[in-house]
Scaffold this active site. Structure first.
Site, short mmCIF file in Angstrom:
data_model
loop_
_atom_site.label_atom_id
_atom_site.label_comp_id
_atom_site.label_asym_id
_atom_site.label_seq_id
_atom_site.Cartn_x
_atom_site.Cartn_y
_atom_site.Cartn_z
N SER A 141 -16.79 9.96 5.88
CA SER A 141 -17.55 9.54 7.14
C SER A 141 -18.92 10.00 6.91
CB SER A 141 -16.97 10.13 8.64
OG SER A 141 -18.04 10.02 9.47
N TYR A 154 -13.90 17.62 13.54
CA TYR A 154 -14.04 16.42 12.96
C TYR A 154 -14.85 16.08 11.97
CZ TYR A 154 -14.66 11.40 11.83
OH TYR A 154 -14.78 10.02 11.46
#
Length: 265
Positions: A141, A154
Site C-alpha cells: 500500500s 495498518y
C-alpha cells in the site's frame, strides 16, 4: 510473464482488487484458486470465470485472519502446486490506537496482513524455487511508505509487507522466481467500508482496472516494488527523503484527527 496453463492462488478474491486480478489471470489462461471468507461471492465469481474463460476455478471459503489459515489453505489444495501466489487479502482499521474498541479485531488485522501473508509465502515459495519458475506478488500500500497517525497499525502492517517483499526479492534473485510488492493507493473497492470513509476522504481514487493493469506490469518488471500510478510513484520516491520527526510533528496530528473514529466490520 506468461501465465497460460499455470495455477494462481489469490487471497481476498471475493471482491475489489482480488476479484479483478483473478478474473484477468483466468482470461490470460490461468486456473485460479479463490480464497476469502464469503463463500457465496466466491462461488459467483468462480462461475463467471468458468463461463467466460473455460478455466478451472477452485473456491476455498476461509477466514484468513485465524492463526492456522495458511495450513488450511494448503490442505484445501490437496497437493496441487501453485505457480502464482497473490497475497491480496487485508483490511485496515482507522482511529487512534488507544481508542481501539475491539482489540480482537486489531489482532485479526495484524494476523491477516502480516502473519498469514508470510505463512502462505513460506509454504508455496519453496516449490517454486525447486521448479525454477513462479511468482509471488504481495499487495502492499502507499500507506507503507510513511507512519500514518490515525491509521498506525495498518500502515505499519503494510510497511512489514514492503520490507519482507524487498528482502525476498533479493533472496530469490537469479532463481527464475519473481517476487514483488504492488503498492496501490486509494482504490474504488470496499476497503473504506471497513476502515472508515474519513480515512479516504478527499483522496483521488484509482480504479480496480488500473490496479489490475499494474499487477501485470509487476509480473513483468524486474523490481522489488511497483507503485500503481505515475503520480504515486513520485510520492513513494519522495517519501524516502522526508525526515520522519518533522513530518510527524507538523502533519501527524492532522491525520490523526481526520480519522479519529475507529471503524468496525
Amino acid at each position: 510473464m506468461d501465465v497460460t496453463g499455470s495455477t494462481a492462488l489469490i487471497t481476498g478474491a471475493s471482491g475489489g482488487i482480488g476479484a479483478g486480478i483473478a478474473t484477468a489471470l483466468a482470461a490470460r489462461g490461468a486456473d485460479v484458486v479463490l480464497v476469502a471468507r464469503r463463500a457465496d461471492e466466491l462461488e459467483a465469481l468462480a462461475a463467471g470465470i468458468r463461463a467466460r474463460s473455460g478455466r478451472r476455478a477452485l473456491v476455498v471459503p476461509l477466514d484468513l485472519s485465524t492463526p492456522d489459515a495458511g495450513a488450511r489453505v494448503q490442505e484445501a489444495l490437496g497437493g496441487r502446486s501453485v505457480d502464482v501466489l497473490v497475497n491480496n487479502a487485508g483490511f485496515g482499521l482507522s482511529g487512534r490506537l488507544a481508542d481501539t474498541p475491539d482489540l480482537s479485531r486489531l489482532g485479526a488485522m495484524v494476523t491477516l496482513n502480516c502473519t498469514t501473508l508470510t505463512d502462505l509465502t513460506a509454504r508455496f515459495l519453496p516449490a517454486m524455487l525447486e521448479r525454477g519458475s513462479g511468482a509471488v506478488v504481495n499487495i502492499a500500500s502507499m500507506a507503507a511508505y510513511l507512519p500514518a497517525p490515525g491509521f498506525a497499525a495498518y500502515a505499519a502492517s503494510k510497511a512489514f509487507v514492503l520490507s519482507l517483499t524487498e528482502a525476498l526479492w533479493a533472496e530469490t534473485r537469479g532463481t527464475g522466481v519473481r517476487v514483488a510488492a504492488l503498492s496501490p493507493t486509494v482504490t474504488e473497492t470496499g476497503f473504506f467500508d471497513v476502515a472508515g470513509q474519513a480515512a479516504g476522504a478527499g483522496l483521488r481514487r484509482r480504479s480496480v482496472e488500473q490496479v489490475v493493469a499494474t499487477f501485470f506490469d509487476t509480473l513483468d518488471a524486474d523490481r522489488p516494488v511497483v507503485v500503481d500510478g505515475r503520480r504515486n510513484e513520485v510520492l513513494a520516491a519522495t517519501s524516502r527523503l522526508v525526515p520522519r520527526t518533522p513530518f510527524l510533528r507538523v502533519l501527524g496530528p492532522r491525520f490523526a484527527d481526520r480519522v479519529s473514529t475507529p471503524a468496525a466490520h
